[in-house]
Scaffold this motif. Structure first.
Motif, mmCIF file in Angstrom:
data_model
loop_
_atom_site.group_PDB
_atom_site.id
_atom_site.type_symbol
_atom_site.label_atom_id
_atom_site.label_comp_id
_atom_site.label_asym_id
_atom_site.label_seq_id
_atom_site.Cartn_x
_atom_site.Cartn_y
_atom_site.Cartn_z
ATOM 1 N N UNK A 129 0.811 -1.209 0.000
ATOM 2 C CA UNK A 129 0.000 0.000 0.000
ATOM 3 C C UNK A 129 0.839 1.251 0.000
ATOM 4 N N UNK A 130 1.954 1.222 0.750
ATOM 5 C CA UNK A 130 2.839 2.392 0.799
ATOM 6 C C UNK A 130 3.434 2.666 -0.570
ATOM 7 N N UNK A 177 -6.652 2.464 5.298
ATOM 8 C CA UNK A 177 -7.688 3.456 5.026
ATOM 9 C C UNK A 177 -8.487 3.776 6.285
ATOM 10 N N UNK A 178 -8.760 2.757 7.113
ATOM 11 C CA UNK A 178 -9.569 2.997 8.303
ATOM 12 C C UNK A 178 -8.868 3.943 9.264
ATOM 13 N N UNK A 179 -7.528 3.819 9.379
ATOM 14 C CA UNK A 179 -6.788 4.692 10.284
ATOM 15 C C UNK A 179 -6.758 6.121 9.758
ATOM 16 N N UNK A 180 -6.600 6.260 8.454
ATOM 17 C CA UNK A 180 -6.607 7.606 7.869
ATOM 18 C C UNK A 180 -7.969 8.262 8.025
ATOM 19 N N UNK A 181 -9.023 7.487 7.771
ATOM 20 C CA UNK A 181 -10.374 8.040 7.929
ATOM 21 C C UNK A 181 -10.661 8.375 9.392
ATOM 22 N N UNK A 195 -0.581 5.863 16.960
ATOM 23 C CA UNK A 195 -1.244 4.696 16.366
ATOM 24 C C UNK A 195 -0.515 4.240 15.115
ATOM 25 N N UNK A 196 -0.078 5.179 14.293
ATOM 26 C CA UNK A 196 0.639 4.826 13.067
ATOM 27 C C UNK A 196 1.967 4.164 13.380
#
Length: 625
Positions: A154-155, A265-269, A609-610
């Protein structure tokens, strides 16, 4: 039941766990549940947990997790296993100690060190929570191992996005975060020393009690807005818009950082929604307290340190990164006095993070920031003829300790010591003593007497401390336990009357707009919600959700995350969060427990978290050794 250990390839090693693991699991779980009430607030006859189905539910839920940990620990040997076990034990011991101490401070208003039940419960509860933490860390490692390849792919995909698309996404997020905050209250929460800072500019009488740069920013923008629009409310709104812009840029930087690092995506959202709507963020983005800009600068410092830790060569390949780090450090130290001490301690840390080839550049960046801060403070003090005679902010803890001892045990003072005490703290000031807030006493501290004979003050403090050590300990713990006890109610201002209300059962947030401003809300129900969260035990009554509002709980979230990074050998990433840790240490010596003093815990939570959820894991002993 027996369990056969498997190696990394899934093959059995021949070692088996016997019935001993079952009995050991039962003992740890049972003793943990039995002593768990020592960490909880006792109500009525203290049967709320022990004489309840809840104790059975906790036992049944904890037993499988603890048994898994026990079996793993019995089967595994080696340096890594021992180090990880020790780290979990230390973390659990700290957490248990905080909860057992804090529950007594919250319920009784003091800590009795002769309470045998407290000390008897510590080893059992430590083992209980250490076993649970080991299982939690194991589940996290298993999840990360499975997601590692997906995250890496993904990165790489994210890096292939076009520059135009990235720029558009960045601007849209900035606009959404900024505009979303503009609709709440008018002109904002003008509170926490705001009137005092504004009056310094309005009256042209300056002191160094508050950072002069923030005083000038706040007072200057409000005065300019008032002249332009003929309204102090408009001036306050101008300052809030300036602050919202700074915060929106910082938060958008964080969300963009999550995207670039391949966060799911869930963490970004979740990060975007968190910054846009979480109440603590909303409160302080709209609050004039210097802590907001200070925490924003610290957030930027943490982000840059994370980049330095993970990408040394790329970070130092351009001068703008080093300049940005120096600038953010400088701004952080100029927004709060404790930021200067954090900056000084960060300079050697930055040099180590930079590595052998670049340590000098990192150290010079920190030194340049330090010189700029010292020069700016000295220059502003000279230009504006700021008075610099106050010492009480540095003496908060000693003042509170003397005040508590005089209030509860005046007999320990000799006649001579009473005279010395009254020369620094008038009797009427001592009569205003409250356990959780030192402001009522320290506001009357005789700075002139201290400047003339500081030695007498410290001799008195030492003499009384030798005679009443428990009083000194309790005085300090009661003003700071909200920063490390998850269940603490932040009610230090209880009973204090301000401009528009009297603080009641909670003083979570300064819900007010001080003069010369007048607040109006365009969304009454939202205004009412903020009022309930600030002055009532509202969100604290909601299980699970209440912990998201707790400074003490967030401290342990950070502590657990840092321990996990240490277990994985990611020491450079640990160092990146040192500003938040150092800030926490400084506020332990502050006047009371308030959210604003540790606001960075909320601001930097998505970054933690990241960092915790990505990166190389250490599954072999060589990785940590």
């Amino acid at each position: 039941m027996r369990m056969t250990e498997k190696n990394n390839n899934g093959l059995p090693t021949g070692k088996k766990s016997g019935p001993a693991s079952l009995w050991l699991t039962f003992a740890i779980t049972f003793c943990g549940v039995v002593f768990l009430p020592q960490m909880l607030l006792a109500e009525g006859r203290g049967l709320g947990f022990s004489n309840s189905f809840l104790s059975v539910a906790v036992f049944l839920l904890a037993f499988p997790a603890i048994r898994h940990t026990v079996e793993q620990m019995l089967l595994k040997t080696g340096a890594v296993t021992k180090v990880r076990g020790v780290l979990s034990l230390l973390l659990s011991f700290g957490f248990v100690l905080a909860c057992t101490f804090g529950s007594r401070l919250e319920a009784d208003g003091y800590l009795l060190l002769t309470d045998w039940r407290l000390w008897l419960s510590l080893p059992f509860l430590t083992l209980f929570f250490a076993a649970l933490m080991e299982r939690l860390y194991g589940l996290l490692e298993e999840r990360m191992a499975g997601d590692g390849a997906k995250a890496a792919g993904g990165a790489r995909a994210e890096e292939q996005e076009g520059a135009a698309a990235r720029k558009a996404g960045f601007l849209s997020r900035w606009e959404g975060l900024s505009v979303g905050k503009r609709r709440l209250v008018w002109p904002g929460f003008f509170v926490y020393d705001a009137q005092e800072e504004f009056n310094q500019v309005a009256q042209r009488r300056f002191t160094t009690h508050h950072p002069l740069l923030h005083v000038l920013l706040l007072g200057g923008i409000i005065s300019t807005g008032n002249k332009l629009f003929g309204s102090y409310n408009a001036g306050i709104a101008c300052y809030m818009i300036f602050q919202m812009t700074v915060l929106a840029l910082c938060f958008t930087w964080v969300t963009d950082f999550l995207r670039k690092k391949g966060a799911p995506v869930w963490l970004r959202a979740a990060g975007t929604l968190y910054f846009a709507f979480f109440p603590v963020i909303q409160m302080y983005v709209l609050c004039s307290a210097k802590d907001t800009l200070y925490s924003a600068a610290m957030l930027a410092v943490i982000l840059l340190l994370v980049q330095m830790a993970e990408e040394r060569e790329a970070f130092f390949s351009t001068k703008k990164n080093v300049a940005a780090l120096a600038g953010c450090l400088c701004f952080m130290a100029l927004m709060r006095h404790n930021g200067l001490y954090i900056l000084i301690l960060l300079i050697p840390v930055m040099a180590v993070l930079a590595g052998r080839k670049r340590w000098l550049r990192a150290a010079l960046a920190g030194l340049c920031a330090l010189l700029l801060v010292l020069g700016a403070n000295a220059g502003l003090k000279t230009v504006f003829h700021a008075e610099d005679s106050e010492n009480q902010e540095m003496l908060t803890v000693p003042i509170q300790q003397l005040a508590r001892t005089w209030t509860l045990s005046p007999e320990v003072f000799t006649e001579e010591e009473k005279e010395i005490l009254f020369s620094f703290l008038p009797r009427e000031a001592l009569e205003r003593y409250t356990p959780k807030l030192s402001d009522n006493v320290k506001i009357s501290f005789n700075n002139a007497a201290y400047a003339g004979d500081a030695a007498s003050f410290w001799q008195l403090w030492l003499s009384i401390g030798v005679k009443a050590p428990a009083s000194y300990l309790n005085a300090w713990l009661l003003t700071s336990y909200g920063f490390w006890y998850p269940d603490a109610v932040l009610d230090g201002y209880q009973g204090n009357t301000v401009f528009t209300f009297t603080y009641g059962e909670s003083s979570y947030f300064g819900y007010e707009t001080e003069l010369p401003g007048q607040r109006h809300s365009f969304i009454p129900w939202l205004d009412s919600l903020f009022e309930k969260m600030s002055l009532e035990l509202f969100q604290q009554r909601i299980p699970v959700v209440s912990m998201l509002f707790s400074p003490g709980f967030l401290f342990w979230v950070y502590a657990a995350g840092i321990v996990f990074l240490v277990r994985c050998g990611r020491f450079r990433q640990v160092a990146a969060f040192l500003p938040a840790g150092l800030n926490w240490l400084t506020v332990l010596l502050g006047p009371t427990s308030l959210v604003r003093y540790v606001l960075i815990f909320w601001f930097a939570l998505p970054v933690l978290a990241l960092v915790v959820s990505r990166g190389k894991l250490c599954y072999t002993e060589e990785a940590l050794i």
